[in-house]
Scaffold this motif. Structure first.
Motif, mmCIF file in Angstrom:
data_model
loop_
_atom_site.group_PDB
_atom_site.id
_atom_site.type_symbol
_atom_site.label_atom_id
_atom_site.label_comp_id
_atom_site.label_asym_id
_atom_site.label_seq_id
_atom_site.Cartn_x
_atom_site.Cartn_y
_atom_site.Cartn_z
ATOM 1 N N PRO A 212 -93.846 112.271 -43.641
ATOM 2 C CA PRO A 212 -92.411 112.290 -43.989
ATOM 3 C C PRO A 212 -92.178 112.392 -45.500
ATOM 4 O O PRO A 212 -91.199 112.987 -45.933
ATOM 5 C CB PRO A 212 -91.891 110.951 -43.458
ATOM 6 N N GLN A 213 -93.095 111.815 -46.279
ATOM 7 C CA GLN A 213 -92.915 111.817 -47.741
ATOM 8 C C GLN A 213 -93.166 113.187 -48.341
ATOM 9 O O GLN A 213 -92.569 113.547 -49.350
ATOM 10 C CB GLN A 213 -93.857 110.808 -48.395
ATOM 11 N N PRO A 216 -90.854 117.914 -47.388
ATOM 12 C CA PRO A 216 -90.060 118.923 -48.100
ATOM 13 C C PRO A 216 -90.919 119.810 -49.001
ATOM 14 O O PRO A 216 -90.733 121.028 -49.035
ATOM 15 C CB PRO A 216 -89.088 118.093 -48.948
ATOM 16 N N ALA A 288 -81.462 119.934 -48.312
ATOM 17 C CA ALA A 288 -81.126 119.135 -47.143
ATOM 18 C C ALA A 288 -82.096 117.976 -46.963
ATOM 19 O O ALA A 288 -81.712 116.906 -46.520
ATOM 20 C CB ALA A 288 -81.135 120.017 -45.896
ATOM 21 N N LEU A 289 -83.369 118.203 -47.304
ATOM 22 C CA LEU A 289 -84.374 117.177 -47.031
ATOM 23 C C LEU A 289 -84.544 116.192 -48.174
ATOM 24 O O LEU A 289 -84.904 115.049 -47.955
ATOM 25 C CB LEU A 289 -85.733 117.832 -46.745
ATOM 26 N N ALA A 290 -84.247 116.671 -49.383
ATOM 27 C CA ALA A 290 -84.546 115.799 -50.532
ATOM 28 C C ALA A 290 -83.606 114.612 -50.612
ATOM 29 O O ALA A 290 -82.531 114.643 -50.075
ATOM 30 C CB ALA A 290 -84.474 116.602 -51.813
ATOM 31 N N VAL B 90 -91.743 103.332 -45.465
ATOM 32 C CA VAL B 90 -91.776 104.777 -45.655
ATOM 33 C C VAL B 90 -90.368 105.184 -46.091
ATOM 34 O O VAL B 90 -89.442 105.202 -45.284
ATOM 35 C CB VAL B 90 -92.187 105.511 -44.367
ATOM 36 N N ARG B 92 -88.681 107.795 -46.872
ATOM 37 C CA ARG B 92 -87.906 108.908 -46.328
ATOM 38 C C ARG B 92 -87.716 108.826 -44.809
ATOM 39 O O ARG B 92 -87.102 109.706 -44.221
ATOM 40 C CB ARG B 92 -88.556 110.237 -46.712
ATOM 41 N N LEU B 93 -88.259 107.781 -44.187
ATOM 42 C CA LEU B 93 -88.026 107.599 -42.750
ATOM 43 C C LEU B 93 -86.840 106.665 -42.537
ATOM 44 O O LEU B 93 -86.551 105.821 -43.389
ATOM 45 C CB LEU B 93 -89.254 106.980 -42.095
ATOM 46 N N ARG B 145 -81.857 106.108 -44.056
ATOM 47 C CA ARG B 145 -83.200 106.151 -44.635
ATOM 48 C C ARG B 145 -83.488 104.845 -45.363
ATOM 49 O O ARG B 145 -82.596 104.265 -45.980
ATOM 50 C CB ARG B 145 -83.293 107.273 -45.645
ATOM 51 N N GLU B 147 -84.868 104.341 -48.091
ATOM 52 C CA GLU B 147 -84.649 104.396 -49.539
ATOM 53 C C GLU B 147 -83.191 104.111 -49.924
ATOM 54 O O GLU B 147 -82.911 103.851 -51.091
ATOM 55 C CB GLU B 147 -85.075 105.762 -50.087
#
Lengths: 290, 272
Positions: A212-213, A216, A288-290, B90, B92-93, B145, B147
């Motif tokens: 997931p990290q 992108p 979109a992902l960042a 995590v 971004r999860l 998320r 974060e």
């Protein structure tokens, strides 16, 4: 005080002279190497001068003979656009096939590269054997040019797009895998420790703590690779591995001059269009992902 | 019961943890205190086996877990959940999946494959995760998320993840060192709640002596890798503190606060 200034200035000047000497020496060495390599590879200025006009001549030959008065006439009239592009339907189909080859090869190659990138990332501690194996395998796939893979695969699978797709996929796996591994190496290992401390296996930690990290980044690399693969796919047909390259090779070797320019133009247009499209897509995906 | 017998960890020439002997009965809440570099962190990480002991043994209910590997090791780690200073979520999860990571070690057979490929957990597991989040007032954040959460919220999510492991022990490594006082209290309350209501044995590393006295049944003080004090909180008088560390309790607290400020800055960087 003034003594300190004077000696400081003298030291500065000396350092400057020293640096200048080193730079000059460097350039002299570089020039020497260039001359030597030109001699070895027979890149003589005379040959260059003699050959240059012939490039122009070739281009003037492949230029279509278009006439203003009949530019928009049908395929039967000489000098019309339609006469020049008289096989547009089959060429367009071949271009579509080429783009499909590039897309499939990118998907397959990036997928394989992703799987190999985890053991190839130094920070995930996959073990020396897995690390060395995956690194060397990625290197091997990356170093061999697509066209060489294609020659071997055409021999194995016969003439057609399948050989081309596999050849490009192999090279893509090598190129993407290395970039992916480096992206993985640049991520922090906090989440990794979190998943491992909860009893997660190595594969689970790759999937949940790392993927997931880096997703992108990887997606952006893969889309960039798609643009590169489109260019590769349009020439890989030279060795019979499918796509518009086969047709291009045929018209070049038979000296069908006007058709060469027609196909070249179509390839350039298609590559430009996909470049633009994929660049937009890439930026949107990152946004979109960042 | 958790027993540490002569547990030692060396990094090159330095000995981070030096022959620690400790017996922790079930259900106890133990505060491990000490200045930075005293070996508290290495000690907890060794129990979870994130660090490999150089020598000594770790026994859980009489079973030696020091040399476990493969599935045995993963199941031991599942049984002694960890909470970290930097939360180690995590980023971004989403929060829900972060909590469900606590279920990874429970997956068997084809479910394990489904989880690995598609991150598909069962409805019961999602219900467990949501119940845990709700318990600490975080149910609304489930789909955000990680974060986007504050440090205090992230640490409580980490505790939820730990709870989903259905562990017997909870090892908290400086859980409040990066938090402001208000969030620190929330997180310490959560740890106490887990200890009292779920009956988990809690080992928590702390800088703040007052926090340790307030929350823990027992305080273990470490200095240069050794256990130098092991008694009830009441026995840790200011005189004992000065005898152990050579500084007053105020100086000890000031040092801890300076560390917190230093740690809080990179924590925010790591999120960005």
């Amino acid at each position: 005080m003034s003594g300190a200034i004077a000696s400081g200035e003298a030291a500065y000047q000396a350092a400057l002279r020293q640096r200048r000497r080193a730079t000059l020496l460097g350039f002299a060495l570089l020039a020497l190497c260039l001359l030597a390599s030109a001699r070895v590879s027979e890149a003589y200025p005379a040959t260059l001068l003699a050959g240059l006009p012939r490039i122009g001549e070739y281009f003037s030959r492949i230029l279509p003979a278009l006439r203003w008065d009949s530019l928009l006439a049908g395929t039967e009239t000489e000098g019309s656009l339609a006469f020049w592009m008289y096989r547009l339907d089959s060429w367009a189909w071949l271009l579509l096939e080429t783009a499909n080859m590039a897309a499939l090869a990118t998907l397959m190659g990036a997928g394989a590269g992703l799987l190999l990138a985890f053991p190839a990332a130094r920070n995930l501690g996959a073990g020396t054997l897995a690390y060395q194996l995956s690194r060397r395998l990625l290197e091997a796939m990356r170093t061999v040019p697509e066209i060489v893979f294609a020659l071997i695969l055409v021999w194995a699978f016969g003439v057609g797009p399948l050989a081309g797709i596999l050849a490009i996929a192999l090279h893509t796996a090598g190129a993407c895998g290395k970039l992916f591994a480096e992206a993985i190496e640049n991520t922090g290992l906090g989440a990794w420790a979190g998943v491992r401390s909860a009893g997660g296996s190595w594969a689970q930690a790759c999937r949940f703590a790392v993927l997931p990290q880096v997703a992108p980044n990887l997606l952006s690399y893969a889309l960039l690779r798609f643009e590169i693969n489109l260019r590769s796919a349009s020439v890989i047909g030279f060795v019979g591995a499918g796509g518009i390259g086969e047709e291009l090779y045929k018209v070049i070797s038979f000296n069908y001059y006007e058709e060469i320019s027609a196909i070249l133009l179509l390839i350039i247009l298609a590559v430009c269009a996909i470049d633009l499209l994929s660049e937009r897509l890439r930026h949107r995906v990152i946004g979109a992902l960042a | 019961m958790l027993e540490l017998k002569g547990l030692t960890r060396r990094f090159g020439a330095t000995t981070a943890v030096d022959g620690v002997e400790l017996v922790v009965p079930d259900g106890q809440m133990v505060g491990i205190i000490g200045r930075s570099g005293a070996g508290k962190s290495t000690l907890l990480r060794m129990i979870n086996r994130l660090e490999t002991p150089s020598s000594g043994r770790i026994l859980s209910g009489g079973r030696d877990v020091t040399a476990l590997s493969g599935r045995g090791l993963r199941e031991w780690r599942r049984d002694c959940a960890m909470v970290f200073q930097q939360f180690n979520l995590v980023q971004r999860l989403d929060v829900l999946t972060n909590v469900l990571i606590g279920r990874l070690a429970w997956q068997r057979g084809w479910r394990r494959l489904m989880v690995l490929l598609a991150a598909r957990f069962t409805a019961e597991e999602r219900a467990m995760a949501l119940a845990a989040l709700d318990r600490f007032g975080l149910a609304e954040t489930a789909l955000q998320r990680a974060e986007t959460l504050s440090g205090g919220q992230q640490q409580r999510v980490a505790i939820c993840r730990a709870l989903l492991q259905k562990p017997r022990f909870l090892l908290a490594d400086e859980p409040i060192a990066s938090l402001d006082p208000r969030n620190a209290q929330l997180v310490m309350d959560a740890l106490r709640d887990v200890n009292r209501r779920d009956g988990l044995t809690v080992l928590v590393n702390l800088h703040h002596l007052d926090t340790a006295r307030e929350y823990c049944d027992r305080i273990v003080a470490m200095q240069a890798g050794r256990v130098v004090f092991d008694d009830a909180p009441g026995a840790l008088t200011p005189e004992r503190v000065r005898a152990i560390y050579g500084i007053s309790e105020q100086e000890f607290a000031a040092e801890a606060e300076a560390r917190r400020r230093a740690a809080a800055a990179p924590a925010r960087l790591a999120v960005a």
